[in-house]
Design a protein around this motif. Sequence first.
Motif, short mmCIF file in Angstrom:
data_model
loop_
_atom_site.label_atom_id
_atom_site.label_comp_id
_atom_site.label_asym_id
_atom_site.label_seq_id
_atom_site.Cartn_x
_atom_site.Cartn_y
_atom_site.Cartn_z
N THR B 78 0.76 -1.18 -0.09
CA THR B 78 0.06 0.05 -0.01
C THR B 78 0.77 1.14 0.07
OG1 THR B 78 -1.36 -1.15 1.75
CG2 THR B 78 -2.11 1.01 1.05
N ARG B 107 -7.05 1.70 3.48
CA ARG B 107 -5.73 1.99 3.89
C ARG B 107 -4.82 2.83 3.04
NH1 ARG B 107 -3.11 -3.98 5.25
NH2 ARG B 107 -3.73 -4.22 7.26
N PRO B 125 0.57 0.43 6.42
CA PRO B 125 -0.55 -0.12 7.36
C PRO B 125 -0.41 -1.56 7.55
CG PRO B 125 -1.39 0.78 5.37
CD PRO B 125 -0.03 0.86 5.03
N GLY B 226 -0.34 2.86 11.56
CA GLY B 226 0.43 2.02 10.82
C GLY B 226 1.81 2.19 11.37
#
Lengths: 432, 432
Positions: B78, B107, B125, B226
Amino acid sequence: LDSGALSKIEAQLNELHPAEIANLLESLPLQNRRIVWELTNPELAGDILVEVNDEVRLGLIEHTDEDDLVAAVGSLDTDDLADIFEDLPKVVLHQVVRAMSNQDRRRLQSVMSYDEDSAGGLMNPDMVTIRPNVDLGVVLRYLRQRTELPANTDKLFVVDRDDRYLGILNISDLLTTNSKESVSNTMITDQKALLPTLSANEVALFFEDYNLVSAPVVDEDNRLLGRITVDDVVDVIRDEADRSLLSLAGLDEDDDMFAPVTRSAKRRAVWLGINLFTAFLAAWVIGIFAATIEQVVALAVLMPIVASMGGIAGSQTLMLVIRGIALNQIGTTNARWLLWKELAVGSLNGILWACVVAAITGFWFQSQSLGLLIGVALVINLIVAALAGATIPLTLKKMNIDPAIAGGVILTTVTDVIGFFSFLGLATVFLI
Amino acid sequence: LDSGALSKIEAQLNELHPAEIANLLESLPLQNRRIVWELTNPELAGDILVEVNDEVRLGLIEHTDEDDLVAAVGSLDTDDLADIFEDLPKVVLHQVVRAMSNQDRRRLQSVMSYDEDSAGGLMNPDMVTIRPNVDLGVVLRYLRQRTELPANTDKLFVVDRDDRYLGILNISDLLTTNSKESVSNTMITDQKALLPTLSANEVALFFEDYNLVSAPVVDEDNRLLGRITVDDVVDVIRDEADRSLLSLAGLDEDDDMFAPVTRSAKRRAVWLGINLFTAFLAAWVIGIFAATIEQVVALAVLMPIVASMGGIAGSQTLMLVIRGIALNQIGTTNARWLLWKELAVGSLNGILWACVVAAITGFWFQSQSLGLLIGVALVINLIVAALAGATIPLTLKKMNIDPAIAGGVILTTVTDVIGFFSFLGLATVFLI
């Protein structure tokens, strides 16, 4: 500062991490630095000495009792001790080394036998090694028997009976794999080991490329010597960055921001002296054309423009090449490409700004020929600047001289001399 | 390149790590870059796009089919996807986002809502969280159930039912502590969490100070968002270093070394134009004293010396202060100390080199008064240079302008103008 304030500072101070105290000490003027140093918890003193820069460290050591130093330094990791070893007084060293175990003494010798800025100088002999022929359950029990693991242990090193490096076992694999599996089936064998002679800069690039937390160091017989951890690599990158920035101005990243005035002045004087020499060189070139200037005083007014534009354009190329060298991105094949590209860019910008400068000059001094002259001189100087900006750092690199230190001075000398010479020389030929 | 050579290159290429291929691509001229990019294993394409710099990435994306891009980018983490998100064509983004799970989409939104150069923009995350009320044996079993852990997992994050951050459990403690012990007894509660708004530079200093591999990021309600890992921090330090070096020459660290000539020329032209303006300012100052120079042509010969020595001395102070600001080592109290110290150093060196220059000048032009004049001008300019070198970056910093970009230009303008003005002005008053 009264004693009430002092005890308040002391309380606040000792809640900080050694690196933060080191930072604070570096940012304090000398007198305050000594006061704060005396208030610092002696247990943190060793780690703080490792964190501060060389010159600040020497100052702090000077103001610490020998016994306190022995206590502070005795508890350090081998690689940290090696880093500050040469800054310590002999009496202290003697006591510290005598108190070491034979193994630790051998390790210290091994680390210190390599250059500080090499993989050998960065490595720490403190690591966990295992054998390939046991299963993971045995490894887990072995680790549990130790009460703690060395900092930044993300992998264990698999070695044979003769300490030869075979591969790594990632802690994450240890945790996620069935404990009946053997080490030899779980270990990774394609993690490259580093030689101790590799430069610190190349170690840093290696860690950056592979996103590593730790990496093994082996000798030429593939025997495991130690490991390098990312915290030291981070310091290498920061130091190299500071060095290349400060060395452009003839400064050293290990200098104390608050060094005594006379010491700072003395250090800076050397750099100013070198630059004075090149300035006189430029003045001498101008002097050759004194008779021309006497007749056309506008030349004196305009000549710094030609020199300074060359300096700026050249430094653009210079910085690009210095960075490329630092990142290991410039070799013999693409250096030639880069040179052509920079020459093309220099020519294009030379022509563009020559037109602008020629127009302004022609208007200012009501003289088309003066405008034409300065334009041609500008094109010449920008092309030379591109050539110099690209070749100087590559040549210095080949001669094993740091291009960031000497590159700027040599470049400015070239662009000043060529700038003045081309402009005044053309004027002498065509204007008089 | 014939097809035999190409298949050889292809084989060698795909043994490299994505970061190494990225490096190679950056160091290749445009045409060769495209050829190598087409030979690259499509599975590595996503990671390579993350590693190359912004401008090279845009070029590569332009030469890739949309379907290939979707495949390459779809498998990215991500935080990596967030980094290159804005460079991707809309059609590709649409397909990638549609294929994501709801959780991943949320996310991605969360990471992208923060500035790229902040803790929020750096965070990932993807991490392992646990509850405080279980024992370590449960944690070990939980980890074994996962087939793998996220990269750089040196600690697990302990959160309550509402995802509020309670502390960390180091993997090394998990391995060395009795598995009957509870998480709440083993976890460390004094590891500070970072706010997502913290600047990337401060995150880097935090990692350096505490020698971290990973650190938690929480929102204002202490909810865990995160974690940041050291591999991204290493990139931050490298990028900042490149930026401060290149911005001194008006360059951008995300520029392609092999950008087309016209594009490079256009970019550099802006910086040259700014500097041309300041050069004309200096020329205008000289122009004021044209009549004086006409009478004493030696002034034209010598005036660059005064200006250039000021520039060099000023840049020494400037670099020191820029570095101090980057390391967070300069505040209001010690800035005053530093200013006094730099003024003292400037004065000392001013006097020293004034004597040298005065002697050489007096001898060269057989004129004591000319020597005296240039000496006084030099002292004035070196003091002004110290003052400017210290105050310019601090003022720019207060105005939220990067001192590394604008500092050098402003400083040179000041030292040129003051250098020419003081020398020629003094000469006009006392010599004519």
